[in-house]
Design an enzyme around this catalytic site. Structure first.
Site, PDB file in Angstrom:
ATOM      1  N   PRO A  77       0.819  -1.213   0.000  1.00  0.00           N
ATOM      2  CA  PRO A  77       0.000   0.000   0.000  1.00  0.00           C
ATOM      3  C   PRO A  77       0.853   1.263   0.000  1.00  0.00           C
ATOM      4  O   PRO A  77       1.788   1.392   0.790  1.00  0.00           O
ATOM      5  CB  PRO A  77      -0.805  -0.122   1.296  1.00  0.00           C
ATOM      6  CG  PRO A  77       0.002  -1.027   2.173  1.00  0.00           C
ATOM      7  CD  PRO A  77       0.673  -1.985   1.246  1.00  0.00           C
ATOM      8  N   ALA A  79       0.201   5.682  -0.806  1.00  0.00           N
ATOM      9  CA  ALA A  79      -0.814   6.715  -1.024  1.00  0.00           C
ATOM     10  C   ALA A  79      -0.556   7.496  -2.305  1.00  0.00           C
ATOM     11  O   ALA A  79       0.560   7.526  -2.820  1.00  0.00           O
ATOM     12  CB  ALA A  79      -0.835   7.673   0.172  1.00  0.00           C
ATOM     13  N   SER A 106      -4.196   1.679  -0.921  1.00  0.00           N
ATOM     14  CA  SER A 106      -4.179   2.551   0.249  1.00  0.00           C
ATOM     15  C   SER A 106      -5.523   3.229   0.457  1.00  0.00           C
ATOM     16  O   SER A 106      -6.206   3.614  -0.501  1.00  0.00           O
ATOM     17  CB  SER A 106      -3.097   3.621   0.078  1.00  0.00           C
ATOM     18  OG  SER A 106      -3.178   4.592   1.111  1.00  0.00           O
ATOM     19  N   TYR A 128      -5.456   2.868   7.800  1.00  0.00           N
ATOM     20  CA  TYR A 128      -4.952   3.386   9.060  1.00  0.00           C
ATOM     21  C   TYR A 128      -6.175   3.549   9.966  1.00  0.00           C
ATOM     22  O   TYR A 128      -7.299   3.731   9.493  1.00  0.00           O
ATOM     23  CB  TYR A 128      -4.282   4.747   8.884  1.00  0.00           C
ATOM     24  CG  TYR A 128      -2.955   4.719   8.174  1.00  0.00           C
ATOM     25  CD1 TYR A 128      -1.789   4.371   8.836  1.00  0.00           C
ATOM     26  CD2 TYR A 128      -2.863   5.075   6.826  1.00  0.00           C
ATOM     27  CE1 TYR A 128      -0.557   4.358   8.186  1.00  0.00           C
ATOM     28  CE2 TYR A 128      -1.647   5.070   6.167  1.00  0.00           C
ATOM     29  CZ  TYR A 128      -0.505   4.706   6.849  1.00  0.00           C
ATOM     30  OH  TYR A 128       0.709   4.696   6.204  1.00  0.00           O
ATOM     31  N   THR A 154      -2.619  -1.152   9.029  1.00  0.00           N
ATOM     32  CA  THR A 154      -1.280  -0.778   9.472  1.00  0.00           C
ATOM     33  C   THR A 154      -1.293  -0.532  10.979  1.00  0.00           C
ATOM     34  O   THR A 154      -2.113   0.235  11.481  1.00  0.00           O
ATOM     35  CB  THR A 154      -0.800   0.478   8.734  1.00  0.00           C
ATOM     36  OG1 THR A 154      -0.371   0.100   7.418  1.00  0.00           O
ATOM     37  CG2 THR A 154       0.375   1.127   9.440  1.00  0.00           C
ATOM     38  N   LYS A 231      -0.489  -5.264   9.304  1.00  0.00           N
ATOM     39  CA  LYS A 231       0.767  -4.910   8.646  1.00  0.00           C
ATOM     40  C   LYS A 231       1.632  -4.092   9.607  1.00  0.00           C
ATOM     41  O   LYS A 231       1.172  -3.079  10.158  1.00  0.00           O
ATOM     42  CB  LYS A 231       0.495  -4.098   7.377  1.00  0.00           C
ATOM     43  CG  LYS A 231       1.750  -3.595   6.658  1.00  0.00           C
ATOM     44  CD  LYS A 231       1.366  -2.820   5.406  1.00  0.00           C
ATOM     45  CE  LYS A 231       2.600  -2.257   4.707  1.00  0.00           C
ATOM     46  NZ  LYS A 231       3.231  -1.165   5.461  1.00  0.00           N
ATOM     47  N   SER A 253       6.812  -6.059   8.257  1.00  0.00           N
ATOM     48  CA  SER A 253       7.119  -4.801   7.583  1.00  0.00           C
ATOM     49  C   SER A 253       7.582  -3.770   8.595  1.00  0.00           C
ATOM     50  O   SER A 253       7.068  -3.712   9.716  1.00  0.00           O
ATOM     51  CB  SER A 253       5.857  -4.280   6.873  1.00  0.00           C
ATOM     52  OG  SER A 253       6.031  -2.958   6.411  1.00  0.00           O
ATOM     53  N   HIS A 255       7.536  -0.604   7.404  1.00  0.00           N
ATOM     54  CA  HIS A 255       6.996   0.568   6.709  1.00  0.00           C
ATOM     55  C   HIS A 255       8.015   1.134   5.717  1.00  0.00           C
ATOM     56  O   HIS A 255       8.104   2.339   5.503  1.00  0.00           O
ATOM     57  CB  HIS A 255       6.590   1.645   7.720  1.00  0.00           C
ATOM     58  CG  HIS A 255       5.339   2.379   7.376  1.00  0.00           C
ATOM     59  ND1 HIS A 255       4.129   2.098   7.947  1.00  0.00           N
ATOM     60  CD2 HIS A 255       5.100   3.400   6.520  1.00  0.00           C
ATOM     61  CE1 HIS A 255       3.203   2.926   7.472  1.00  0.00           C
ATOM     62  NE2 HIS A 255       3.771   3.714   6.603  1.00  0.00           N
ATOM     63  N   ASP A 286       7.211  -7.311   3.364  1.00  0.00           N
ATOM     64  CA  ASP A 286       7.708  -6.226   2.514  1.00  0.00           C
ATOM     65  C   ASP A 286       8.934  -5.597   3.172  1.00  0.00           C
ATOM     66  O   ASP A 286       9.113  -5.674   4.377  1.00  0.00           O
ATOM     67  CB  ASP A 286       6.626  -5.197   2.163  1.00  0.00           C
ATOM     68  CG  ASP A 286       6.308  -4.181   3.254  1.00  0.00           C
ATOM     69  OD1 ASP A 286       7.193  -3.817   4.047  1.00  0.00           O
ATOM     70  OD2 ASP A 286       5.159  -3.713   3.300  1.00  0.00           O
ATOM     71  N   VAL A 289      12.738  -5.326  -1.330  1.00  0.00           N
ATOM     72  CA  VAL A 289      12.936  -6.276  -2.429  1.00  0.00           C
ATOM     73  C   VAL A 289      13.075  -5.525  -3.750  1.00  0.00           C
ATOM     74  O   VAL A 289      12.242  -4.688  -4.092  1.00  0.00           O
ATOM     75  CB  VAL A 289      11.780  -7.286  -2.504  1.00  0.00           C
ATOM     76  CG1 VAL A 289      11.794  -8.051  -3.816  1.00  0.00           C
ATOM     77  CG2 VAL A 289      11.847  -8.252  -1.328  1.00  0.00           C
ATOM     78  N   GLY A 309       6.975  -1.986  -3.039  1.00  0.00           N
ATOM     79  CA  GLY A 309       6.447  -0.633  -2.976  1.00  0.00           C
ATOM     80  C   GLY A 309       7.031   0.305  -4.008  1.00  0.00           C
ATOM     81  O   GLY A 309       6.516   0.452  -5.115  1.00  0.00           O
TER      82      GLY A 309
END
Length: 363
Positions: A77, A79, A106, A128, A154, A231, A253, A255, A286, A289, A309
């Site tokens: 995700p 934004a 997102s 969120y 998240t 997440k 993750s 973030h 995530d 990568v 991402g």
């Protein structure tokens, strides 16, 4: 685009995207130690190939929480995709759909959930936790009606990390781009630009609920039939709590290095999280990568899927839906090639025996 690897797409994107937007996409928090560590840690692992195995066909498809996927490579995700392409998330969804890849959309998407759904492809909705629970509930209801397959909450962002690039640039969301799935009044702060501050951080301080605890998950569960994914899990302790609270999957993750600087790299946290949960509970990953080989390492360490991402936004900036498709296909094709040379033609064959610790030369 003609690029043979993600580095070529990154270079082309950087030449097109304005500096402040590029910093918003690429930046991390603090001194960006975790941002760098997410990439560096892949060097600590080497692959253990097996030979004389039939690898004429490698099988990369799977079903995840009821969502059928042609590839274990999905989109994390992020934004405001319209920051880099006019079509924004609809183009991203089209590219993901052509690749048969999961698109975690997102809640701050710059295209409507309904338009994204019409663009096709497997999709989950990212959330969120807002102080305005009515707005959150309404968004969940819309996502379910539009055919989103799961909710991804998240949990590592009660506050936004200190993203110094954004503060130096006085970054705010441009006035012509909006989080169109939420009421404009909820998003007003994100558009305020001032040197030394970030409109994104100001908005989070105003709207994110910092009182959220494990007990609140029941409120969300009661409002949807969709699977719930957390997440931002980095420890065995929190992984076990997620299981206790009936979560359907977790995403390991940090973030993308954008929250707590100095936090453990996602890949370092992955094995302990996998070990802490039942085998049937999917663990997604995530964190840095940039190739199919790196995706193979994460899958071998226990991830069921790998979310990517920033490279997706590079592809979107350079080629719209075609660029997103190319990024996903590059990573998938590299993964297929790696699995063949590893002698492990099925995702189930990518286990802990496929990798070994390999200290960095500088250690």
């Amino acid at each position: 685009m003609g690029a043979l690897d993600l580095a070529g797409i990154e270079s082309a994107a950087r030449a097109r995207v304005p500096r402040d937007i590029w910093d918003f996409i690429e930046g991390g928090s603090g001194a960006e130690r975790t941002l760098a560590a997410n990439r560096k840690i892949f060097e600590r692992f080497a692959l253990r190939p097996r030979v004389l195995v039939d690898v004429s066909t490698c099988e990369l498809g799977q079903t995840l929480l009821g969502t059928r996927l042609d590839t274990p490579i999905g989109i994390a995700p992020m934004a405001y995709h319209r920051l880099v392409d006019e079509e924004g998330e609809t183009a991203t969804a089209q590219g993901a759909g052509r690749a048969g890849a999961l698109f975690v959309t997102s809640m701050f998407a710059s295209r409507t959930l309904e338009d994204i759904a019409k663009a096709g492809g497997p999709r989950w909705l990212h959330l969120y936790w807002l102080r305005d629970r009515a707005a959150l509930a309404a968004l969940v209801e819309r996502a379910e009606a539009a055919g989103f397959g799961a909710l991804v909450l998240t949990v590592d962002a009660p506050r936004i990390g200190r993203r110094l690039r954004d503060q130096r640039n006085g970054f705010a969301v441009p006035p012509h781009i909006h989080a169109v799935n939420l009421d404009a009044d909820l998003m007003a702060t994100s558009h305020r630009s001032e040197k030394g501050s970030s409109g994104i951080a100001e908005h989070a301080r105003e709207q994110f609920d910092t009182t959220l605890t494990w007990a609140d998950l029941g409120w969300l569960r009661a409002r949807t039939r969709l699977p719930l994914v957390l997440k931002g899990i980095l420890t065995a302790e929190d992984a076990r709590l997620a299981v206790e609270h009936g979560v359907d999957a977790v995403v390991v993750s940090n973030h993308g290095g954008r929250q707590l600087d100095g936090a453990i790299p996602s890949l370092a946290a992955l094995p302990e999280v996998v070990e802490a949960v039942p085998a049937e509970l999917p663990v997604l990953f995530d964190g840095g990568v940039r190739s199919g080989t790196e995706a193979a390492i994460a899958l071998a360490l226990g991830a069921r899927a790998v979310l990517v991402g920033r490279p997706v936004l590079w592809g979107l900036a350079v080629g719209g839906a075609d660029g997103v498709h190319q990024v996903l296909d590059l990573i998938r094709d590299e993964l297929d090639h790696t699995m063949a040379l590893l002698g492990r033609p099925r995702l189930a064959d990518l286990d802990r025996g496929a990798v070994t610790d390999w200290p960095c030369p500088t250690d």
